[in-house]
Design a protein around this motif. Sequence first.
Motif, PDB file in Angstrom:
ATOM      1  N   ALA B 752       0.849  -1.204   0.000  1.00 29.14           N
ATOM      2  CA  ALA B 752       0.000   0.000   0.000  1.00 29.14           C
ATOM      3  C   ALA B 752       0.883   1.252   0.000  1.00 29.14           C
ATOM      4  O   ALA B 752       0.615   2.218  -0.722  1.00 29.14           O
ATOM      5  CB  ALA B 752      -0.919  -0.010   1.223  1.00 29.14           C
ATOM      6  N   ASP B 753       1.940   1.228   0.790  1.00 29.67           N
ATOM      7  CA  ASP B 753       2.884   2.357   0.787  1.00 29.67           C
ATOM      8  C   ASP B 753       3.614   2.439  -0.545  1.00 29.67           C
ATOM      9  O   ASP B 753       3.908   3.535  -1.044  1.00 29.67           O
ATOM     10  CB  ASP B 753       3.904   2.204   1.923  1.00 29.67           C
ATOM     11  N   ARG B 755       2.519   1.661  -3.439  1.00 29.07           N
ATOM     12  CA  ARG B 755       1.649   2.287  -4.438  1.00 29.07           C
ATOM     13  C   ARG B 755       1.675   3.806  -4.293  1.00 29.07           C
ATOM     14  O   ARG B 755       1.781   4.541  -5.266  1.00 29.07           O
ATOM     15  CB  ARG B 755       0.215   1.764  -4.296  1.00 29.07           C
ATOM     16  N   ARG B 756       1.592   4.249  -3.036  1.00 26.71           N
ATOM     17  CA  ARG B 756       1.614   5.700  -2.799  1.00 26.71           C
ATOM     18  C   ARG B 756       2.932   6.319  -3.270  1.00 26.71           C
ATOM     19  O   ARG B 756       2.970   7.412  -3.804  1.00 26.71           O
ATOM     20  CB  ARG B 756       1.399   5.992  -1.310  1.00 26.71           C
ATOM     21  N   LEU B 757       4.018   5.580  -3.042  1.00 27.62           N
ATOM     22  CA  LEU B 757       5.334   6.098  -3.426  1.00 27.62           C
ATOM     23  C   LEU B 757       5.597   5.929  -4.919  1.00 27.62           C
ATOM     24  O   LEU B 757       6.512   6.547  -5.467  1.00 27.62           O
ATOM     25  CB  LEU B 757       6.437   5.347  -2.658  1.00 27.62           C
ATOM     26  N   GLY B 758       4.822   5.063  -5.550  1.00 28.20           N
ATOM     27  CA  GLY B 758       5.050   4.780  -6.963  1.00 28.20           C
ATOM     28  C   GLY B 758       6.286   3.940  -7.218  1.00 28.20           C
ATOM     29  O   GLY B 758       6.982   4.125  -8.208  1.00 28.20           O
TER      30      GLY B 758
END
Lengths: 228, 853
Positions: B752-753, B755-758
């Motif tokens: 999940a992190d 994804r946020r960080l790309g």
Amino acid sequence: MPRYAMVIDLNSCVGCGACDIACKNENNVPEEMHWANHMVVTTGTFPNVRYQHIPTLCNHCESPSCVRACPTKAMHQDENGIVKHDPNKCIGCLACQLADPYKVIYFNREQAHSRWQNRDPLISKGSYSPREVALAMGEPIPYYNPDRARSGDGVRRKGIVEKCSFCDHRVREGEMPWCTVACPANCRHFGDLDDPKSNVSLLLAKYPSRVLARERGTRPKVFYLRDY
Amino acid sequence: MAFTRRKFLQISVSTGAMVIGGQLGMPALKAFARSTSGAGASVGRWVSTTCQGCTTWCAAQVYVINGRAVKVRGNPHSKASGGNVCPRAHLSLQQVYDPDRVKVPMKRTNPAKGRKEDPRFVPISWDEAMDTIADRMMELRANGEAHKSIIFRGRYTFLHGNLDSALPRIFGTPNILAHSSICAEAEKVASFYTEGFWGYRDYDLAQTRYVLCWGADPVASNRMVPHAINMWGKLRDQATIAVIDPRLSATAAKAQEWLPVIPGEDSALAVAMAHVILTAGKWDRTFVGDFTDGVNRFKVGQEVPEESFAEKHTHGVVKWWNLELKDRTPEWAETHCGIPAAQIRRVALGFADAAPRAISWVSPGATMQVRGAYAAIAGHALNGLVGSVDNVGGILREMSVPTLGNPDPAAYQDEIAKKHFAFKKIDSRGNLDMPAMGAGRPGTVGILNSVPEAIINEDPYDIKLAIGYWNNFVFSCSGTTRWEEAMSKLPFFVHITPNSSEMTHFADIVLPAGHHMYEIWGFTKTKSNRFSQANLNVPSIKPIWDVRMDETEIPWMLAEKLAKRGFDNLLRFYRESFPDPETGKLPQNAEEFALAAIKFQTQPLWHSKHPDYGKAEKIKGWEEMLEKGVCNSVEHPYRTRWDNFGTKTKKFEFYSETLKDSLHQHAANHNVSVDEVLKATNYVARGELAFVPHFEPAFRRGDPKEYPFIFFEHRSRLNREGRSQNCTWYQAHKNCDPGDENWDDVVKINPADGRRLGVSNGDLVRLVSPTGAIECHVKLWEGVRPGTVGKCYGQGHWAYGRVAARDFERRIPRGGNNNDILPPESEAISGSTARHGGVTRIRIETIRTPFIS
């Protein structure tokens, strides 16, 4: 004749990798090949996560597709039901590797353990080159195990395949495969399926078991009990 | 054919010649019952020795053919490990035959020091090396500066006193800095301030029904790895296993309950569990006692009159409740530690239901934190609540295996030695902000990680010489840049080391060290499975490197050189203090000294005339000691320490009079109050709370806005401390550490992190903390809590060898060393380096172009 098999109790296995490393040591396996290996699987999402480590090796199938595929009978079943490889008959055609559903057969594209032929010391005059160490030991690798050469090549030659042999060189001496001895969890059990009193027979009678890729019809003789 | 698993252990023994100078004629152990005719079956022998890949210190055996080590196994004579070893022991083969080992003594020819400087080492003889060191030492003595020197101890055996006690005492320096404070001292806090035991516990795994691991990862790391591995399947059948760890560790993966605590918030969880046990009336009456009328008054938020409860073998349970526990509900804890209240309740009750066969296993993960002392005590106090201390299926200590210490060198100290040994030590132990209380005594734990500041600031004086052995503090201590600066400044450094490590890079003289499993004499002690044992380190192979034994031969050779310069006290001490137990013969050279030292110090185990002989297993003479390699204690009994705990009250202390005493002592040393001590040591509690296990919020460096992620690190099941990274077997099997990847160094990030960080698997990222930055690859993995990122310790070497470093010559690391981004913080009560508990926050920067060297 015996029909040797291995039973791996995944409840006891902790995934430490001692089997993988001990196998490389016993059989002089190059680091990039894994006669003994494992799969790791993580499923679920945080915090409901499951991690599994499943030790793998040649399944020494009763109906081995790699043996059927081999045009020279280099890959064969011995009298104990062990799927063995004869380096003298291998032509390196890789038909066995293609036919093997478990991907446990490795090909020696180059001379094995070539890093031990490197002539460069790390520190000029302050350390030996790998080649000097191997030469000083008088072996292709410093911790070379000569017992492996009791059956087949001690280190497999260039241009042929290699894989787990259930430590046939030990088994014929009445000794367990080294991965089984080295396992600190006692999760690997080796014995004769035709002997109803062998530990493998008793365990298979006690617990339901699974094999890998049963649908391929190879009738593997590495059985898994319980859950990781 | 009938098989027995250990058939190969049926060994026959014949006596052989004894040891002469590293060449072994060991009793031959016939390993292979039959050979195939003409097939060239090997004729080797199994030599008993010790694996020191971690601090389990297992009795192991090496199969030796013509002086060459071929393979290893557990020592079947060991009752502690039952003949098992973990993967580390196998890795040792690649360590001892690592071609990158230092083969001869070397000296530095580039006077400039620094990571970027090439030391330009050139080979020299042992003679020249020792002459150079002796000259420098004599110069210090002549100038009245003997104290301006340090002995750095790293991996050691119990013969260490020759090098880290006798040498500095007789030479005249107080500066003996061992690695203990960066290891696990805070863990000992757990049992010392509750039951008076300053040490690591044994656990009665065979009989337990509940194992609650506080950051402990027993199947992968300290301190009884093979035994834990061996027992784990049985434990899964007979017990509940719950693991508190921000990471899905190797043990958590084999547990029924995983409690992914927010790093550093363990104490919230522990006090909430205690709260649940008491409010549910589940404490063990036999051990703790009961309310006089049998009515449970432990109700949420309500104080309890002390006189209403009659304690038996414990002290202060009601005080603890009133001061701390009454409001520590699981719902309260959930907001701090991130574990759902229902799970806290379920685990606490399950643990208590198993009483007394319930183990609360406190480890460095939960204690080597800035505020870890109270997490340690709180975790261990749960054992008190369920009466598992010194009990069946619970927490045990260790048994006696009598050996001798290094003889007292006092008679060999001259006036210079006495004067300079009494100088102030350079580290910060005992300062107001660093009580460093070993076994409750202020100022007794050496603060290794304060040495860089001492050297850089020349405070309290300028260090001119240091000798270190089997250590790599430039790599293994948090705040590495300080170490690099300090070591660059140090005028003369001698490194006794197997490989050219990061620390070696700053050396003036490099001495190749024998490997402890194959090339030296020594002995260690260990315990598990209710047995303690002493096991020998035995030189089992013919070294091809020109190595010497670090704790015996090298100090002797140095002593000879000092004697030639007119200072023979050290040589006389070595020569006169280690008579052969049987013949009285004294050693005449370095090789004889090594053997003399091991025989002298282990004589109570095997020499029937020693007064302590027979207190453990009776070994019949030195030859049998060599053959077995291990001497086992008698089995640990149960309940012999109840009411005789080593605490001030002799009880198990929930209200620690012992800690109260120690803190008052330290406060008195500085003429301040205990509250001022607490403030100076970063603890938030004040007053009476200081003496009970209580909640302390996590301490972190870094502003959450700038550094959004909590960073935590963990150990590898393949780490031979920080030294196995140059082994290809280590790299090729690194994914045996859950979440890790072979031949790589990854930061584990929740998807999940990610994804946020790309970022995706395999991306190169930079981890930046307020202290430093490292680069490594991304592994998106569900086994870490969102908002936290985890990374294994061990990779990131820029020295050590061609496998460990990505480019040894150009000092480019493979991955990143966690200690570059971990700040040099401490748990001050024990003086421990606080590497755990999410001590720093980090940010993650993506690197678009992969780094090209």
